[in-house]
Design a protein around this motif. Structure first.
Motif, PDB file in Angstrom:
ATOM      1  N   GLU A   1     -14.479   4.893   2.199  1.00 36.60           N
ATOM      2  CA  GLU A   1     -14.909   5.934   2.429  1.00 36.60           C
ATOM      3  C   GLU A   1     -14.185   6.904   2.119  1.00 36.60           C
ATOM      4  OE1 GLU A   1     -17.630   7.596   4.555  1.00 36.60           O
ATOM      5  OE2 GLU A   1     -19.466   6.437   4.865  1.00 36.60           O
ATOM      6  N   PHE A   2     -13.234   7.307   2.586  1.00 42.40           N
ATOM      7  CA  PHE A   2     -12.016   7.604   2.636  1.00 42.40           C
ATOM      8  C   PHE A   2     -11.269   7.390   0.715  1.00 42.40           C
ATOM      9  CE2 PHE A   2      -7.041   8.230   2.693  1.00 42.40           C
ATOM     10  CZ  PHE A   2      -6.952   9.383   2.762  1.00 42.40           C
ATOM     11  N   ALA A   3     -10.686   5.722   0.852  1.00 41.29           N
ATOM     12  CA  ALA A   3     -10.415   5.386  -0.560  1.00 41.29           C
ATOM     13  C   ALA A   3     -10.847   5.241  -1.341  1.00 41.29           C
ATOM     14  CB  ALA A   3     -10.056   4.294   0.089  1.00 41.29           C
ATOM     15  N   GLU A   4     -12.578   5.887  -1.700  1.00 46.49           N
ATOM     16  CA  GLU A   4     -13.102   5.726  -2.775  1.00 46.49           C
ATOM     17  C   GLU A   4     -13.446   7.188  -3.545  1.00 46.49           C
ATOM     18  OE1 GLU A   4     -16.139   4.371  -5.313  1.00 46.49           O
ATOM     19  OE2 GLU A   4     -14.105   3.703  -4.605  1.00 46.49           O
ATOM     20  N   ARG A   5     -13.031   8.245  -2.543  1.00 44.07           N
ATOM     21  CA  ARG A   5     -14.062   9.847  -2.669  1.00 44.07           C
ATOM     22  C   ARG A   5     -12.401   9.495  -3.493  1.00 44.07           C
ATOM     23  NH1 ARG A   5     -13.716  11.648   1.999  1.00 44.07           N
ATOM     24  NH2 ARG A   5     -11.273  12.509   2.187  1.00 44.07           N
ATOM     25  N   HIS A   6     -10.688   9.081  -3.280  1.00 48.49           N
ATOM     26  CA  HIS A   6      -9.546   9.450  -3.800  1.00 48.49           C
ATOM     27  C   HIS A   6      -9.319   9.168  -5.143  1.00 48.49           C
ATOM     28  CE1 HIS A   6      -8.004  12.236  -1.017  1.00 48.49           C
ATOM     29  NE2 HIS A   6      -8.604  11.835  -0.298  1.00 48.49           N
ATOM     30  N   PHE A   7     -10.048   7.507  -4.874  1.00 47.36           N
ATOM     31  CA  PHE A   7     -10.454   7.240  -6.409  1.00 47.36           C
ATOM     32  C   PHE A   7     -10.803   7.385  -7.681  1.00 47.36           C
ATOM     33  CE2 PHE A   7      -8.114   3.242  -4.081  1.00 47.36           C
ATOM     34  CZ  PHE A   7      -7.589   2.687  -5.371  1.00 47.36           C
ATOM     35  N   ASN A   8     -12.249   8.091  -6.768  1.00 47.51           N
ATOM     36  CA  ASN A   8     -13.349   8.920  -7.719  1.00 47.51           C
ATOM     37  C   ASN A   8     -12.641  10.189  -8.266  1.00 47.51           C
ATOM     38  OD1 ASN A   8     -15.277   6.299  -7.244  1.00 47.51           O
ATOM     39  ND2 ASN A   8     -16.532   7.956  -6.060  1.00 47.51           N
ATOM     40  N   ASN A   9     -11.875  10.793  -7.393  1.00 43.30           N
ATOM     41  CA  ASN A   9     -11.128  12.196  -7.748  1.00 43.30           C
ATOM     42  C   ASN A   9     -10.741  11.839  -9.067  1.00 43.30           C
ATOM     43  OD1 ASN A   9     -12.571  13.711  -5.519  1.00 43.30           O
ATOM     44  ND2 ASN A   9     -10.311  13.225  -4.646  1.00 43.30           N
TER      45      ASN A   9
ATOM     46  N   GLY B   1     -11.446   9.607 -11.734  1.00 44.35           N
ATOM     47  CA  GLY B   1     -12.502   9.504 -12.822  1.00 44.35           C
ATOM     48  C   GLY B   1     -12.005   7.379 -12.209  1.00 44.35           C
ATOM     49  N   LYS B   2     -11.820   7.141 -10.810  1.00 46.27           N
ATOM     50  CA  LYS B   2     -11.435   5.369 -10.841  1.00 46.27           C
ATOM     51  C   LYS B   2     -12.031   5.134  -9.574  1.00 46.27           C
ATOM     52  CE  LYS B   2      -6.297   6.202 -11.121  1.00 46.27           C
ATOM     53  NZ  LYS B   2      -4.880   5.576 -11.004  1.00 46.27           N
ATOM     54  N   HIS B   3     -12.415   3.697  -9.423  1.00 48.01           N
ATOM     55  CA  HIS B   3     -13.007   3.056  -8.099  1.00 48.01           C
ATOM     56  C   HIS B   3     -12.479   1.521  -7.762  1.00 48.01           C
ATOM     57  CE1 HIS B   3     -16.834   1.269  -6.556  1.00 48.01           C
ATOM     58  NE2 HIS B   3     -17.003   0.046  -7.374  1.00 48.01           N
ATOM     59  N   ILE B   4     -13.309   1.802  -6.715  1.00 47.59           N
ATOM     60  CA  ILE B   4     -12.635   0.515  -6.343  1.00 47.59           C
ATOM     61  C   ILE B   4     -13.909  -0.085  -5.749  1.00 47.59           C
ATOM     62  CG2 ILE B   4     -11.733   2.071  -4.189  1.00 47.59           C
ATOM     63  CD1 ILE B   4      -9.932  -0.118  -3.443  1.00 47.59           C
ATOM     64  N   THR B   5     -13.770  -1.432  -5.661  1.00 43.95           N
ATOM     65  CA  THR B   5     -15.068  -2.337  -5.156  1.00 43.95           C
ATOM     66  C   THR B   5     -14.650  -2.406  -3.214  1.00 43.95           C
ATOM     67  OG1 THR B   5     -14.214  -4.035  -5.562  1.00 43.95           O
ATOM     68  CG2 THR B   5     -15.014  -3.121  -7.197  1.00 43.95           C
ATOM     69  N   ARG B   6     -16.037  -2.562  -3.183  1.00 41.73           N
ATOM     70  CA  ARG B   6     -16.308  -2.554  -1.192  1.00 41.73           C
ATOM     71  C   ARG B   6     -15.311  -4.061  -1.388  1.00 41.73           C
ATOM     72  NH1 ARG B   6     -18.364  -1.027   3.150  1.00 41.73           N
ATOM     73  NH2 ARG B   6     -17.006  -1.767   4.891  1.00 41.73           N
TER      74      ARG B   6
ATOM     75  N   SER C   1      -2.454   3.186  -7.964  1.00 42.12           N
ATOM     76  CA  SER C   1      -1.271   3.492  -9.099  1.00 42.12           C
ATOM     77  C   SER C   1      -1.096   2.901 -10.576  1.00 42.12           C
ATOM     78  CB  SER C   1      -0.144   3.355  -8.556  1.00 42.12           C
ATOM     79  OG  SER C   1       0.789   1.602  -8.495  1.00 42.12           O
ATOM     80  N   MET C   2      -1.626   1.093  -9.880  1.00 45.77           N
ATOM     81  CA  MET C   2      -1.574  -0.091 -11.052  1.00 45.77           C
ATOM     82  C   MET C   2      -3.729   0.356 -11.695  1.00 45.77           C
ATOM     83  SD  MET C   2      -0.830  -3.464  -8.707  1.00 45.77           S
ATOM     84  CE  MET C   2      -1.668  -4.335  -9.763  1.00 45.77           C
ATOM     85  N   THR C   3      -4.499   1.001 -11.155  1.00 44.99           N
ATOM     86  CA  THR C   3      -5.905   0.892 -11.072  1.00 44.99           C
ATOM     87  C   THR C   3      -6.132   1.852 -12.470  1.00 44.99           C
ATOM     88  OG1 THR C   3      -6.344   0.654  -9.348  1.00 44.99           O
ATOM     89  CG2 THR C   3      -8.155   1.361 -11.246  1.00 44.99           C
ATOM     90  N   THR C   4      -7.010   1.536 -14.241  1.00 48.76           N
ATOM     91  CA  THR C   4      -7.262   2.477 -14.666  1.00 48.76           C
ATOM     92  C   THR C   4      -8.633   2.817 -14.867  1.00 48.76           C
ATOM     93  OG1 THR C   4      -6.823   0.449 -16.885  1.00 48.76           O
ATOM     94  CG2 THR C   4      -5.441   2.395 -16.243  1.00 48.76           C
ATOM     95  N   GLU C   5      -9.334   1.675 -14.689  1.00 49.72           N
ATOM     96  CA  GLU C   5     -11.037   2.044 -14.231  1.00 49.72           C
ATOM     97  C   GLU C   5     -11.484   1.206 -13.048  1.00 49.72           C
ATOM     98  OE1 GLU C   5     -12.672   0.690 -17.573  1.00 49.72           O
ATOM     99  OE2 GLU C   5     -12.179   1.728 -19.007  1.00 49.72           O
ATOM    100  N   GLN C   6     -11.092   0.392 -12.649  1.00 45.72           N
ATOM    101  CA  GLN C   6     -11.585  -0.786 -11.432  1.00 45.72           C
ATOM    102  C   GLN C   6     -10.396  -1.594 -10.698  1.00 45.72           C
ATOM    103  OE1 GLN C   6     -15.544  -1.747 -10.829  1.00 45.72           O
ATOM    104  NE2 GLN C   6     -14.931  -4.004 -11.519  1.00 45.72           N
ATOM    105  N   CYS C   7     -10.576  -1.565  -8.811  1.00 44.78           N
ATOM    106  CA  CYS C   7      -9.347  -2.186  -8.460  1.00 44.78           C
ATOM    107  C   CYS C   7     -10.857  -2.663  -8.105  1.00 44.78           C
ATOM    108  CB  CYS C   7      -8.990  -1.058  -6.995  1.00 44.78           C
ATOM    109  SG  CYS C   7      -8.316  -2.348  -6.389  1.00 44.78           S
ATOM    110  N   ASP C   8     -10.043  -4.356  -8.281  1.00 45.32           N
ATOM    111  CA  ASP C   8     -11.214  -5.486  -7.874  1.00 45.32           C
ATOM    112  C   ASP C   8      -9.589  -6.545  -6.652  1.00 45.32           C
ATOM    113  OD1 ASP C   8      -9.291  -6.952  -9.619  1.00 45.32           O
ATOM    114  OD2 ASP C   8     -11.033  -7.818 -10.982  1.00 45.32           O
TER     115      ASP C   8
END
Length: 373
Positions: free
Chosen positions: A227-235, A237-242, A268-275
Motif C-alpha cells: 500500500e505504501f509503495a503503490e501510493r507513492h507510485f500513484n502520486n 501517475g505510475k503503478h506497481i503491480t502486486r 526511477s525506471m517506470t514511466t507507467e507501470q512496473c511489472d
C-alpha cells in the motif's frame, strides 16, 4: 531535504517516506517517555535506525529531549567508543543554543583544548582519536553532562554488541555502572547480532542482565508495504503491480533496505507501470553494478571459506552445518566447516542467529547463486 525519489535508501527522510511501524513507534515512544531503557533487536538492515529516528521525530520526544544516535559498528575499542559518543553528543547539542553547548564544553575538560571553533564561535569536533588520551576520564565527563543537561537525554547506541569485542575486558561493567546511576538519560541499545546481544542482556552473569525492556523488530507487513509503495507510485501517475511488489518482497524476505533499494530503482525506471520483468531487470542491474565488488570479496577469501560460503548461499539458511547430510552434499569435512564458519563470522560475511547461518548480504547471496551472468 529535497526528495526526488520516495524510496530513500539512506537516512530518515521524514514521516511521509516512512512505512508503517505504527505499533513499534508507539511502543518505543511509550517505553522511553516512561523512564525505561530499551533493548532493540532485529536482523541487520531491517530498519532499527529508521525506527529510532522516526520515534525521536515524534513531538512528545522531539520537543522535550536532547536526542543522540551513535552507530558504533566500526568501533574497535573503548577509545573509539568514547570518540564516537562524544562527537554525536556535541552534534546533538549544537543546534540547541550557545548556553547548552557551552555547558557541555565546560564539562569536557579532558579534551576541551582540542575542540576547535568556526568563524561564528560554534564548536567543531575536529579532534582525532589520538586526542582521546584518557578514554575513561572523557567517558566520565560525557556521562556527567548527560546527568546535568538542562533537558532529559535519549541516547541510542546502534550495533551495541560491538562492545563485547573490545580488547578491554570491563567495558560492559563500566557502562552499566554509569547508566544505572543516571536519572536524566535513557538509552536504546540496538543490535543485529541477536546471539551476542542476548548473551549481554539475558545472561545472569553479565552486567546488563535484565536492565532493559526488550523489543524486537520484524519485517514490515507485506500488505502494508505494498500500500505504501503503490501510493507513492500513484502520486506521480505510475503503478506497481502486486505481483511485481511481491517478487521484490519475497526475493529479500522483506528486509527493508533491500526492498527500498529495488523500489528506488524500479520507481526511477517506470514511466507507467512496473511489472515483474522490470523487477528482474532492476535486480540484475544491481548485481551487475556490484559484480566487481563481489568478485574482490570472494577473491580475498581462503579456499575453504569460499567453499563454505558458496554452500551456505546455496542453502539459503542452514542450521546444522556439521551434519553428515550437509557435509556430504557439499563434499566438506566437519573440521574445515567449523574453521571456515569461524572465519566468515569474524569477517562478517555470514550471520549466526537463533541457530541459523546465512549470508549477511542478500545481494551477494543472489550473485553467488548465478546472478553474475
Amino acid at each position: 531535504m529535497v526528495i526526488y525519489n520516495p524510496f530513500p535508501t539512506q537516512g530518515y527522510a521524514g514521516a511521509e517516506y516512512f512505512c508503517d511501524r505504527v505499533e513499534e513507534t508507539e511502543n518505543l515512544t511509550r517505553l522511553l517517555t516512561n523512564g525505561n531503557n530499551v533493548l532493540l533487536l532485529s536482523p541487520r538492515r531491517i530498519g532499527k535506525t529508521g525506527l529510532i529516528e522516526h520515534c525521536f521525530a515524534q513531538p512528545v520526544i522531539r520537543d522535550k529531549y536532547i536526542m543522540v544516535i551513535v552507530d558504533i559498528y566500526s568501533s574497535k575499542n573503548l577509545q573509539d567508543f568514547v570518540f564516537m559518543l562524544g562527537n554525536r553528543v556535541l552534534q546533538a547539542v549544537k543546534p540547541l543554543g550557545r548556553k547548552i553547548w557551552e555547558q557541555l564544553l565546560g564539562v569536557l575538560m579532558s579534551i576541551r583544548s582540542s575542540i576547535s571553533f568556526d568563524i561564528n564561535g560554534v564548536p567543531e569536533w575536529s579532534l582525532g582519536l589520538s586526542d582521546i588520551k584518557n578514554p575513561s576520564a572523557t567517558l566520565d565527563e560525557i556521562f556527567h553532562f548527560l546527568e546535568v543537561a538542562p533537558k532529559p537525554c535519549l541516547v541510542a547506541i546502534d550495533e551495541f554488541q560491538q562492545i563485547a569485542k573490545y580488547p578491554e575486558t570491563n567495558v560492559e561493567a563500566i557502562l552499566r555502572t554509569y547508566i544505572q546511576k543516571l536519572h536524566n538519560a535513557r538509552f536504546v541499545f540496538a543490535g543485529s547480532q541477536r546471539h551476542l546481544m542476548g548473551e549481554m542482556f539475558l545472561s545472569p552473569s553479565r552486567p546488563f542482565y535484565l536492565s532493559t525492556s526488550p523489543m524486537s523488530l520484524s519485517p514490515i507487513d507485506m500488505d502494508k508495504y505494498y500500500e505504501f509503495a503503490e501510493r507513492h507510485f500513484n502520486n506521480v501517475g505510475k503503478h506497481i503491480t502486486r505481483p511485481a511488489f511481491d517478487k521484490i518482497y519475497s526475493s529479500f524476505e522483506g528486509v527493508t533496505w533491500y526492498v527500498q533499494f529495488i523500489l528506488n530503482m524500479t520507481y526511477s525506471m517506470t514511466t507507467e507501470q512496473c511489472d515483474e520483468a522490470m523487477v528482474d531487470n532492476a535486480i540484475q542491474q544491481t548485481l551487475d553494478t556490484f559484480s566487481t565488488v563481489f568478485q574482490n570479496m570472494l577473491y580475498q577469501l581462503p579456499f575453504k571459506q569460499k567453499e563454505v560460503l558458496i554452500a551456505l548461499a546455496n542453502e539459503g539458511k542452514a542450521e546444522n552445518v556439521t551434519s553428515k547430510a550437509f557435509l556430504r552434499k557439499y563434499s566438506l569435512t566437519a573440521s574445515s566447516v567449523q574453521a571456515a564458519v569461524k572465519g566468515l563470522l569474524e569477517k562478517d560475511f555470514i550471520t549466526h542467529d537463533i541457530g541459523v547461518y546465512q549470508l549477511s548480504d542478500k545481494f551477494f547471496a543472489l550473485w553467488l547463486l548465478g546472478g553474475n551472468k
